[in-house]
Design an enzyme around this catalytic site. Structure first.
Site, short mmCIF file in Angstrom:
data_model
loop_
_atom_site.label_atom_id
_atom_site.label_comp_id
_atom_site.label_asym_id
_atom_site.label_seq_id
_atom_site.Cartn_x
_atom_site.Cartn_y
_atom_site.Cartn_z
CD GLU A 214 42.85 11.83 30.45
OE1 GLU A 214 41.70 11.95 31.48
OE2 GLU A 214 42.94 12.54 29.55
CB CYS B 53 26.27 0.15 5.27
SG CYS B 53 26.60 -1.56 6.45
CG HIS C 276 28.38 -7.02 12.91
ND1 HIS C 276 27.72 -7.91 11.99
CD2 HIS C 276 26.94 -5.94 11.94
CE1 HIS C 276 26.79 -7.49 10.43
NE2 HIS C 276 26.76 -6.47 10.65
CG HIS D 206 27.90 -1.13 9.60
ND1 HIS D 206 27.19 -0.81 11.35
CD2 HIS D 206 27.55 -1.97 9.56
CE1 HIS D 206 26.00 -2.12 11.08
NE2 HIS D 206 26.36 -2.70 10.24
#
Lengths: 246, 246, 246, 246
Positions: free
Chosen positions: D134, D93, D113, D111
């Protein structure tokens, strides 16, 4: 309106049941339940003996809040603060919390962004109604002046008004106060596409009422999923079911 | 019926497995599982060697209960208490817990407001039936006199009677006792739109049976969602499915 | 087969990563995830350097297990125990755990009653297949001899065989071994209406594989709910949807 | 690229808010929320005063990560590491986290999943859109240069681009950077069949944005379940409902 960071002693206490400590520990509990995700929601506790009002601040991660982050007002001078935490803004929920104190003499008010509350507000119209569920008995019964006279019965219909959301939270105040007056029998107001406000005569009652109502909202979403209306009469459930069971 | 706050020694112990401590720690566990939301539900443990019955009080937040909140009865004098915690009321579940002790010689009885139990009671008629699921093997098998003779088999059909709810919890006693007598093979009774009562020969068995049954109730709701009956024969599942899978 | 309660030293260690301690801490983790409700499920860890096999006992509450409850076998003498905890029975899963050691040289094997596993076994036939989901990349890739050669790719199809359940857990051994041999590419076997067995080259790999697979099983149930097959090609999802979205 | 295990002092600190400690405690929190199951997901924090970038390693169980497992880069020399933990590989990543720093001056990037993210990516096309909820107000508003100018309004439409997944995570970089440039108003990018990247001006903002977005993704899946589009106008919900409610 915002004074110096004084009156530290109002929020520092070794007692876990002191309002400033309780606000923090209850918000952790609410975070675990998914009710105050992403700084949403809040809580206020009223210290009736000392005539004080404790309020969680705006925009703070609820599960990481500290007692020194808490705002305090005097009940008799609600337009000002007796304690302002440094660098924080008062919650936009403040006038809503105060409404429950002033109109219903509540001792605490909880606001959550519960997903069950949002879903129910999408599925129902101007009111959420449910009856014939045991959990309803955990909720208070009021007379026509909004005075608590006991607890609801199993067969009683719980009615919670649903008001429309507004772009600014403080602008909900008018509609919320109107709903409180129109529904003396309720201890909560749902806000469509937003969440719920629940109050009680003290902080523990407010917590229990909020839990019991959220349980019913969650159940209502499940009942919708299988097609049974929340006001379905006892014994009439089966006619709504699409799949046959033994 | 309610005497002085005496016999403190009956509920104060350093042993985490003492009934008064266990009631508190198990209620925390139940709260986390969503079974005793909003003061709902309860538990009783019978101390067979000392012939005592421990009972959680009414209307207390189950996850915040303390050993000093526990009621105690002598098994041979069930109409009175040997210990009454100050300021608390006995649970309305008391006669129901006692029924499992007197009719089935249970050692503990658990009552929850599990949403899976409520949903199953809406989806099913006079009985909940499920078979051919491994988890069933965690449940006890009884002979026609209600005496435990081992554990259920994978293919056995678990049958739990569902009784109708009443406005006052103590009024469930008659129907519950009738169900216990009519179903010697069950270790639980569902109460429609309310929850479930589960008992076992001791507290750990009651806990395990309650967990295993709740697992099956939750699974039953999921099976309903995809259209598979809980009594569906092995290999017949696919005929009920609306969506095709590989 | 069951000897005296000797060899206490094999299970008592201050190291949290000692197999006897890990079995206990991982079972707590599994309980929280709902995988070992009501004493269901289990785990075995193989201590390769010392050629020992550690096994959780039968019928014990998994979240309350203690190191002294653990059985130990020598890898070279699998028909006997070198340590037997007092008053406990060996798990019926034992021959299944051993199968993963003997046929695939696994270092640990986990068995759960995951509801997602049971639901997938009801929705799918002889195999569970899923592809084009990132989480698949957490799973190992094997050659045709069952030797690990790396990790799966995003586009790879994960195939897990589903065997039929048997009344006695140990009777699953034959079908499980057959599935292991027929599917050298799998690191898990689903058991219909029962749960799943997952193994890995060591305990951490087994834990990670089990988590990743359970994630995929849970996702598969959700995909079924909206009508998208788990083997649906990328870009073909929308044709299965009943409700239109932006 | 990978140097000696030096610069231990960069990751060892008694301050719980030090980036290396925060990465570990937040990953535990994410694990509990089901966002980093099976080593999936990750997080990076930028230490702006010291011009450093902290990165979680690849393939490590996120809930068991330790400060000494953290990689560190200097912001001005992004092609190398100033600290490499022994035996670990940098996260795939990394180039994606760096993109949020370089293109949007982010202070942290998360990040996950999240299954809600994967489900939404299956239900929606090139963008996820939602309005009139909201919780949207917890998310930042940007001008056309991607500069934060405040927070979104209740009626604003949140638009998150969805890019297609690639077999190798680092190959997402091009599409992610393109999406960031094309959508200056977003603080997140969804990756179809994979998960989500969320960034913020500092670690707390990134955490709050991620929570608020995941809340909305989860709600979107529930709204899909009852047939209400996420962009449905206020007051138009009822026309989509199949079951009638009071």
């Amino acid at each position: 309106m915002i004074g110096a960071n004084k009156n530290e002693h109002l929020v520092i206490s070794a007692d876990p049941d002191h309002p400033a400590n309780l606000i923090c520990s209850l918000c952790k509990n609410f975070y675990t339940n998914g009710w105050v995700t992403g700084t949403g929601g809040g809580i206020s506790i009223r210290d009736k003996p000392n005539n004080l009002i404790y309020l969680a601040p705006s925009g703070v991660q609820k599960e990481r809040m500290l007692p020194e982050n808490i705002f305090v007002k005097h009940f008799d001078h609600q337009d000002q603060y007796v304690r302002v935490p440094q660098g924080l803004k008062p919650s936009a929920c403040t006038p809503l919390f105060l409404s429950s104190y002033n109109l219903r003499d509540a001792g605490s008010c909880i606001h959550t962004h519960s997903q069950a509350a949002v879903m129910v507000s999408l599925l129902h119209g101007a009111e959420f109604r449910i009856s014939n569920i045991e959990q309803i008995k955990a909720l208070p019964k009021f007379n026509s002046e909004g005075k608590k006279i006991g607890y609801m019965d199993f067969h009683d219909e719980l009615i919670i008004p649903i008001i429309e959301n507004t772009p600014f939270e403080e602008d909900l105040t008018g509609a919320l106060q109107e709903a409180i007056k129109k529904y003396p029998g309720t201890t909560a107001v749902l806000v469509r596409r937003h969440g719920i406000y629940v109050w009680g005569e003290d902080v523990w009652k407010a917590k229990v009422y909020n839990e019991a109502i959220d349980y019913l909202l969650e159940l209502a979403v499940k009942m919708y999923g299988v097609g049974i209306p929340t006001t379905c009469g006892i014994g009439e459930e089966k006619q709504y079911l699409k799949n046959l069971q033994n």
